[in-house]
Design a protein around this motif. Sequence first.
Motif, mmCIF file in Angstrom:
data_model
loop_
_atom_site.group_PDB
_atom_site.id
_atom_site.type_symbol
_atom_site.label_atom_id
_atom_site.label_comp_id
_atom_site.label_asym_id
_atom_site.label_seq_id
_atom_site.Cartn_x
_atom_site.Cartn_y
_atom_site.Cartn_z
ATOM 1 N N SER A 245 1.179 -1.079 -0.029
ATOM 2 C CA SER A 245 -0.256 -0.115 -0.319
ATOM 3 C C SER A 245 1.131 1.260 0.239
ATOM 4 O O SER A 245 0.163 2.353 -0.514
ATOM 5 N N SER A 246 2.115 1.161 0.160
ATOM 6 C CA SER A 246 3.082 2.475 0.573
ATOM 7 C C SER A 246 3.911 2.779 -0.683
ATOM 8 O O SER A 246 4.646 3.445 -1.545
ATOM 9 N N SER A 247 3.641 1.619 -1.728
ATOM 10 C CA SER A 247 4.173 2.178 -3.106
ATOM 11 C C SER A 247 3.752 2.997 -3.900
ATOM 12 O O SER A 247 2.529 3.757 -4.223
ATOM 13 N N PRO A 248 4.736 4.035 -3.934
ATOM 14 C CA PRO A 248 4.045 5.078 -5.093
ATOM 15 C C PRO A 248 3.534 4.792 -6.205
ATOM 16 O O PRO A 248 4.133 3.567 -6.870
ATOM 17 N N ALA A 249 2.915 5.298 -6.703
ATOM 18 C CA ALA A 249 1.691 5.309 -8.306
ATOM 19 C C ALA A 249 3.060 5.106 -9.047
ATOM 20 O O ALA A 249 4.059 5.755 -9.654
ATOM 21 N N ALA A 250 2.564 3.646 -9.771
ATOM 22 C CA ALA A 250 3.170 2.994 -10.925
ATOM 23 C C ALA A 250 4.995 3.211 -10.658
ATOM 24 O O ALA A 250 5.812 3.242 -12.041
ATOM 25 N N GLY A 251 5.256 3.503 -9.165
ATOM 26 C CA GLY A 251 6.419 2.328 -9.367
ATOM 27 C C GLY A 251 7.084 0.788 -9.018
ATOM 28 O O GLY A 251 6.266 0.479 -9.156
ATOM 29 N N ALA A 252 8.362 1.049 -8.794
ATOM 30 C CA ALA A 252 8.998 -0.210 -9.443
ATOM 31 C C ALA A 252 8.752 -0.939 -7.626
ATOM 32 O O ALA A 252 9.159 -0.337 -6.114
ATOM 33 N N VAL A 253 8.557 -2.264 -7.394
ATOM 34 C CA VAL A 253 8.717 -2.770 -6.071
ATOM 35 C C VAL A 253 9.869 -4.012 -5.787
ATOM 36 O O VAL A 253 9.885 -4.774 -6.836
ATOM 37 N N TYR A 254 10.991 -3.461 -4.988
ATOM 38 C CA TYR A 254 11.523 -5.136 -5.006
ATOM 39 C C TYR A 254 11.876 -5.744 -3.304
ATOM 40 O O TYR A 254 11.707 -4.851 -2.491
ATOM 41 N N CYS A 255 11.652 -6.742 -3.819
ATOM 42 C CA CYS A 255 11.242 -7.729 -2.646
ATOM 43 C C CYS A 255 11.716 -8.679 -2.213
ATOM 44 O O CYS A 255 12.535 -9.795 -3.531
ATOM 45 N N CYS A 256 12.341 -8.599 -0.713
ATOM 46 C CA CYS A 256 13.260 -10.067 -0.648
ATOM 47 C C CYS A 256 12.870 -10.626 0.274
ATOM 48 O O CYS A 256 12.981 -9.690 1.852
ATOM 49 N N GLY A 257 13.287 -11.688 0.693
ATOM 50 C CA GLY A 257 12.636 -12.211 2.793
ATOM 51 C C GLY A 257 12.128 -13.518 2.159
ATOM 52 O O GLY A 257 12.367 -14.678 0.834
ATOM 53 N N PRO A 258 11.530 -14.886 3.695
ATOM 54 C CA PRO A 258 10.740 -16.146 3.209
ATOM 55 C C PRO A 258 10.268 -15.581 2.119
ATOM 56 O O PRO A 258 9.405 -15.422 1.672
ATOM 57 N N ALA A 259 10.390 -17.184 1.770
ATOM 58 C CA ALA A 259 8.992 -17.568 0.332
ATOM 59 C C ALA A 259 7.637 -17.342 0.603
ATOM 60 O O ALA A 259 7.511 -16.765 -0.337
ATOM 61 N N PRO A 260 7.617 -17.447 1.624
ATOM 62 C CA PRO A 260 5.793 -17.160 2.103
ATOM 63 C C PRO A 260 5.651 -15.674 1.304
ATOM 64 O O PRO A 260 4.534 -15.443 1.120
ATOM 65 N N MET A 261 6.339 -14.786 2.457
ATOM 66 C CA MET A 261 6.168 -12.755 1.936
ATOM 67 C C MET A 261 6.331 -12.755 0.314
ATOM 68 O O MET A 261 5.302 -12.078 0.060
ATOM 69 N N ILE A 262 7.407 -13.639 -0.269
ATOM 70 C CA ILE A 262 7.335 -13.180 -1.182
ATOM 71 C C ILE A 262 6.048 -13.897 -2.393
ATOM 72 O O ILE A 262 5.433 -12.768 -2.955
ATOM 73 N N ASP A 263 5.212 -14.977 -2.083
ATOM 74 C CA ASP A 263 4.906 -15.160 -2.992
ATOM 75 C C ASP A 263 3.347 -14.795 -2.317
ATOM 76 O O ASP A 263 2.883 -14.058 -3.331
ATOM 77 N N GLY A 264 3.413 -13.715 -1.070
ATOM 78 C CA GLY A 264 2.043 -13.243 -0.717
ATOM 79 C C GLY A 264 1.948 -12.111 -1.238
ATOM 80 O O GLY A 264 1.002 -11.498 -2.479
ATOM 81 N N VAL A 265 3.172 -11.269 -2.267
ATOM 82 C CA VAL A 265 3.157 -9.981 -2.730
ATOM 83 C C VAL A 265 2.971 -10.339 -3.863
ATOM 84 O O VAL A 265 2.307 -9.436 -4.717
ATOM 85 N N ARG A 266 3.790 -11.376 -4.854
ATOM 86 C CA ARG A 266 3.405 -12.078 -6.044
ATOM 87 C C ARG A 266 1.717 -11.703 -6.307
ATOM 88 O O ARG A 266 1.407 -11.735 -7.304
#
Length: 378
Positions: A245-266
């Motif tokens: 929710s804190s992503s800027p409009a049309a921004g890029a997201v970089y994510c690194c962490g446990p597999a469940p977190m990454i899968d949830g973000v995807r």
Amino acid sequence: MDIGTPVTRPPDLYGRPRSDSFMQKLAAFSDNAVTRLARRSSPPGRPPATKMPVIRELVVAAKHQEAEDVVSLRLAAPAGSSDGSSDGSSDGEKLPPWQPGAHIELHLPSGRKRQYSLCGDPADRYRYRIAVRRIANGGGGSAEVHDVLGEGMRVAITGPRNAFPFAAEASVLLIAGGIGITPLLPMAREAARRGLDWRLVHTGRSRGSMPFAAELAELAAAAPGRVSIRPDDESGVPEAADLLSSSPAAGAVYCCGPAPMIDGVRRAFGGSCASALHFERFAPAPITDGRPFELQLGDTGRVLPVPYDRSALDVLHEALPDLPFSCRQGFCGTCRVRVAHGDVDHRDRRLTATERAAGAMLPCVSRAPEGERLVLEV
């Protein structure tokens, strides 16, 4: 390591979003020229040679406890490698440059090889810093770093190499889970240096388990409102949509962490206002669309069944304990084997078409059609 981009594009064979052309060029740039030259001189019938990694000996200049079960190592050139000192001071030997998202492969005294993100300052050309969380019931690499490596000990590395490059888009959201802060901390500093519109969210079980708290506090003080620390025991386990929710409009997201977190973000990414998603895993991605097949060990006649839910590398390693491996995600090439007969379902991101045609296979991710038997040269 996995790198994702806009999820509106069709997924690749791994079930991941496809990389855009710019990110593909960044990831492949360091390998292409040497690979082409090596291919010309490779003997027929064998997989063409790829770029040989440079093995560099460094010394553990410092070791610090960064959090519960997390230590950091500062690695520098040893005494005698230059006219400088062994502590990696500014008089010592310069190390190869790196960019945020890069990692090195650590060659441990036991012979194990493990890859760790560089989490120091790219401007410091005399020291590399990595951080390692002790993993209970893991493969032993993290325990060896914690229990065996000490200040003054020499250790070999290869790299740096970058499979998670920071493209420095105008607006970025960095989402880190626990030790996943390691590649993202240099990205945050680079974003601040460039004056980008950036945010960083660091989650973890508790404040005591989350490394680099002091450095993140300094970063937050210098950039008010841009750093959010969210321990689970204080604010609850966050939902992926909340993190996005804190992503800027049309921004890029970089994510690194446990597999469940990454899968949830995807899964939640499509409902966000962000335009691109890049992510890195510290563990192999789950096997998708796996089918059972067989491996035959050369002329021995020994046949190893590979179930639908296990990798060929896992099965091979039980039969051949000395078989080398490292990333387990299809990009380092350490576990390469040669297939003398059979059709391979290539799922790696390392081998060229020519190498695949010559029989090369990375068993950590690649498989075979259901019921197929791959005859390996071992």
